[in-house]
Design a protein around this motif. Structure first.
Motif, PDB file in Angstrom:
ATOM      1  N   GLU A 173      -1.885  -1.501  -4.726  1.00 40.11           N
ATOM      2  CA  GLU A 173      -3.227  -1.609  -4.010  1.00 40.11           C
ATOM      3  C   GLU A 173      -4.073  -2.588  -3.925  1.00 40.11           C
ATOM      4  OE1 GLU A 173      -5.929   0.068  -1.278  1.00 40.11           O
ATOM      5  OE2 GLU A 173      -4.041   0.721  -1.653  1.00 40.11           O
ATOM      6  N   ARG A 232       0.883  -1.180   0.057  1.00 34.81           N
ATOM      7  CA  ARG A 232       0.154   0.041   0.134  1.00 34.81           C
ATOM      8  C   ARG A 232       0.750   1.249   0.024  1.00 34.81           C
ATOM      9  NH1 ARG A 232      -4.561  -1.075   3.336  1.00 34.81           N
ATOM     10  NH2 ARG A 232      -5.357  -1.601   1.509  1.00 34.81           N
ATOM     11  N   ALA A 237      -2.720  -5.197  -1.946  1.00 33.63           N
ATOM     12  CA  ALA A 237      -2.929  -4.930  -0.755  1.00 33.63           C
ATOM     13  C   ALA A 237      -4.063  -5.552   0.191  1.00 33.63           C
ATOM     14  CB  ALA A 237      -2.700  -3.454  -0.369  1.00 33.63           C
ATOM     15  N   LYS A 238      -5.112  -5.149  -0.934  1.00 34.18           N
ATOM     16  CA  LYS A 238      -6.586  -5.539  -0.587  1.00 34.18           C
ATOM     17  C   LYS A 238      -6.528  -6.968  -0.426  1.00 34.18           C
ATOM     18  CE  LYS A 238      -8.742  -1.467  -2.480  1.00 34.18           C
ATOM     19  NZ  LYS A 238      -9.775  -1.165  -3.884  1.00 34.18           N
TER      20      LYS A 238
END
Length: 569
Positions: A214, A169, A217-218
């Protein structure tokens, strides 16, 4: 010599001995002080991931905790091979000497079949097992880390995944080597991922650029919060299946739910009084490594010396025979009876070497797999970790090719593997690493493909001595083999042993691959005069290893061929 001359000579001699001794002690102390780690050590492929593992050790985590954290951190920082979309093997030894191995190798989907990469004429379709949605086996890395932590972990699961989330992130500075690899792969990644923008940039990547991921990261947050189910079920599993189906691949939700890693009994062997603890099938590496060590053990390698003509010739002839055996006899033991005991019988390997002559090279066309009575007929990454209690972990994990299939899971931000290429698509047809397989490694539903990964731990007198492993596809086995010899036979320290130039032979094709300047001109000429075809090329392997020295501290070997990093405390 008169008395005055004698006294003068003795005086000079004593002074010389004193300063030589002081210099020796100073050199030893200097070496120990600069690389003297008593509480633990991490050696892996990327500096940020190594530091994540070290921080876990400092927080009170054990070697398995650190390994889990490093695995997820490498997913972010080393996309060439670090992964949650691939699989691998773990060899574990506790500080008290308990040993175990974990097989989290990928599996073929239930709909896979032995002719799935052949055209109507029975020929292998180029590229289908490498860069399509049907090239991927069912991933095992997340389940493997979850099972390892459940059995041996100390810290909370969420603490181990969070550092990777932060790296994804917030981003991290990329190295010069990673920038070059991203630029090299960008054209193919863009071609294979329409509508996605992972690892791509409008301009070329440069050293020091910040890489933010990102979507990854999720995905890691799902794994942090839900453990195994955060990957094999729910939203991430839906994204995987949706991506696979978009390219007519075979992996289903049921394949994901049915995947489980397997604890297997470690392979144990001996070499010159050292105990070798390594991975059993479906890794071919452990069996092959022990065969190689048995094949050379009776010879005076120490006297011959590192990369001398005799040493190289002996090792090449051993490698030729062992890789021929690998082609015929090794596969997934859950589907195929691998004759491990027969292959590791010292008399068998002595017999295999009996056709070897010092006068000339043995043509690979003359070397078939050995006869066993009653028997029917990579880009990868490695990390080695030890904690303050002496618990040791050797893990090799892979996507197969560099950046795997180069196909990303849309929405989830991670790469799919192309491990199906490690099966034998057709007997006698080589895979991407030039390895030739047969019936033992044919494609079958839910079967694990054969691997060369060779995570290994070595003991001496009942105590931890070495943790070692490497990426490198077909060259993994020979790189581990030579690193062990470098330490035991050629008395190199760990960093020397890892950095030393390597050579490789794998039966077919019948060539000796060497790194630049691995052999001096005289050695190379002598071998070529005996009929060895020597090809000088790129680097071989990226070994990451740890040695427990006679003084009781840990000494790391981080391969200078990559961004590999050693950290300790």
């Amino acid at each position: 010599m008169n008395p005055i001359q004698l006294r003068y000579f003795l005086h000079i001699l004593l002074i010389s001995v004193f300063f030589a001794s002081a210099s020796c002690v100073q050199g030893t102390l200097g070496k120990n002080n600069s690389d003297e780690y008593h509480n633990g050590m991490v050696v892996c492929a990327y500096p940020d991931a190594a530091n994540v593992g070290l921080e876990i050790l400092k927080k009170g985590g054990n070697a398995v905790d650190a390994a889990v954290a490093v695995q997820f951190a490498l997913t972010v920082t080393h996309p060439q091979a670090g992964n949650i979309g691939g699989g691998g093997f773990m060899v574990y030894r506790s500080g008290k000497g308990e040993v175990n191995t974990l097989d989290f190798r990928e599996k073929a989907p239930a709909a896979a079949g032995q002719d799935m990469y052949l055209d109507s004429a029975g020929n292998v379709i180029p590229g289908k097992s490498l860069s399509t949605h049907s090239a991927s086996g069912v991933p095992g890395s997340v389940d493997g880390m979850f099972e390892a932590h459940r059995k041996y972990g100390r810290l909370k699961w969420s603490e181990l995944v969070q550092p990777a989330i932060d790296l994804a992130r917030n981003g991290f500075k990329i190295t010069k080597r990673l920038a070059a690899d991203l630029n090299w792969a960008s054209k193919e990644i863009k071609k294979l991922n329409p509508g996605k923008n992972y690892l791509l940039k409008d301009t070329t990547w440069q050293e020091g650029d910040i890489l933010v991921q990102e979507d990854l990261a999720k995905t890691l947050e799902q794994i942090r919060d839900k453990g195994r189910d955060g990957f094999y079920d729910g939203v991430v599993a839906d994204e995987i299946v949706s991506e696979i189906q978009s390219g007519a691949g075979l992996i289903t939700k049921q394949d994901l739910k049915n995947y489980h890693s397997v604890w297997r009994k470690a392979l144990i062997g001996q070499y010159r009084g050292y105990k070798i603890i390594t991975m059993p099938p479906p890794s071919s590496g452990g069996v092959a490594l022990l065969q190689l060590l048995q094949s050379v053990e009776k010879y005076p390698l120490t006297r011959w010396g590192f990369n001398s003509d005799s040493t190289v010739q002996l090792c090449v002839e051993a490698e030729r025979r062992v890789y021929a055996d690998r082609s015929k006899y090794q596969g997934d033991p859950d589907f195929f009876k691998v004759p491990v005991d027969s292959l590791l019988r010292p008399k068998y390997n002595t017999m295999r070497m009996s056709s070897f002559t010092w006068d000339k090279a043995t043509p690979s066309s003359d070397v078939l797999s050995g006869k066993i009575s009653g028997y029917e007929s990579d880009q990868t990454t490695h990390y080695s970790i030890v904690d303050r209690d002496g618990n040791a972990v050797s893990i090799t994990t892979t996507l197969n090719g560099s950046f795997g299939s180069k196909i990303f899971v849309k929405g989830a931000g991670f790469l799919l593997n192309n491990e199906m290429d490690d099966f034998s698509s057709k007997p006698g047809v080589p895979n991407m690493f030039g390895l030739v397989g047969g019936k033992a490694n044919s494609i079958q539903p839910n079967k694990r493909m054969l691997s060369s990964m060779t995570p290994t731990i070595v003991e001496k007198d009942g105590k931890l001595f070495m943790i070692v492993g490497t990426p490198g596809g077909a060259t993994i086995i020979t790189s581990v083999f030579q690193t062990i010899m470098n330490v035991i036979d050629f008395k190199q320290d760990m960093q020397q042993a890892v950095a030393s130039k390597r050579f490789h032979h794998q039966w077919l094709p019948d060539v000796v691959n060497i790194e630049h300047n691995a052999l001096d001109t005289t050695v190379r000429t002598r071998l070529e005069q005996k009929g060895y075809k020597i090809v000088e090329g790129g680097t071989i392997g990226r070994v990451d290893a740890i040695l427990k020295t006679q003084w009781g501290y840990y000494e790391g070997g981080a391969d200078p061929r990559g961004d590999d990093t050693k950290v300790g405390w």
